[in-house]
Design a protein around this motif. Sequence first.
Motif: not given
Length: 381
Positions: A81, A84, A88, A92, A103-104, A107-108, A110, A112-114
């Motif tokens: 965490e 990441v 930035k 991921f 994890k998903e 990413c949502r 922040h 970030i595409e998962y």
Amino acid sequence: MPKKVFVSGCYDMLHSGHVAFFEEASKLGELYVGIGSDATICALKARKTINPEAERLYMVKALRCVKDAWINRGSGIMDFEEDVLALKPDIFYVNTDGHSPAKEDFCRKHGIEYVVAKRVPHGDLPARSTTALRKECRIPYRIDLAGGWLDQPFVNELAPGAVLTVSIEPDYEFNDRSGMATSSRKKAVELWQTDVPETSDREKLAKILFCYENPPMMGNRYVSGSQDSLGIVIPGLNRLDYDRGYWPTKITTRTDADLLAWIEARLWLVPLYPRRAEYDVFAGTRVTEENARALASATDAAWEAILAKDASAWGAATTAVFEAQTAMFPNMAPADVREIIAKYAPVSLGHKVSGAGGGGYLILVSETPIENALKIRIRRK
């Protein structure tokens, strides 16, 4: 400007599967790799790595497809965490057995595409995993499909009932404290090293494992249930009937291929997280005759539904099992687990968590594929 792609893992005994994973990820942009520390891997897997973190870092950084790599600063399955947030990344990237709802969600939160990838070996090379490359160990894990807790006398003395287990092949290295009988399996490895011995009396072998794990002189507060040792040693689907004792009064085993294949096609595992060290499943318990009978009844319904190959009935019974368990042990379903269950409710027929202690894996029954969930193979012999 190329996108930043981040991956995270152990990467012990670097092999072609790792390299293929890195190469696939690097097609999406510049690849950055966060590596689990020796302390993190030991806590999650209850074993030391073959290669120490400095060596693992050196090998990963040497790959031409890797832009940069480091040892993650955090701990646990979310050890990345802090790193990441500093990097930035745009993406991921994980494989199926590295996926988790936590994890998903991270990413949502922040932006970030998962991306969840499938394991694809390079060219004609064989599929590889670190588990397979370690000393070959075919000792299975077990899944508690229904009835967990009824193998404990303080529950089955209130109401007799069954526990349903399946013995599963070690295709994944399940995290420690994840409800997959990992502690019993470690004892089995101590006893037998690489495989369960061939014998005509598997129940006797399971008793040896049970007694080895639970020596009376240790004075343990909690005795590992015999469903763990039996579920590891006896292949296939097992119904273990308990009545006022640690050992079942009756064992019913089904190894017919069509039934086991039917179960495999409808059973899905979603990683949650290992049970935390400070976790106390016994806090706030409500073990009553009414709740014990509800668990026994739901387990009977699950057994009948599986034998009838009725997926809808099996799913409903699985959920009833979980609700009966959590009525007795509310700590099995903390708020974050309930949130993940709610997410999967629209796409599954039923749910429970692995083992009787909460956490670990969310077990789902579904006729249709569950996105990013793990599949298992039931041990046939």
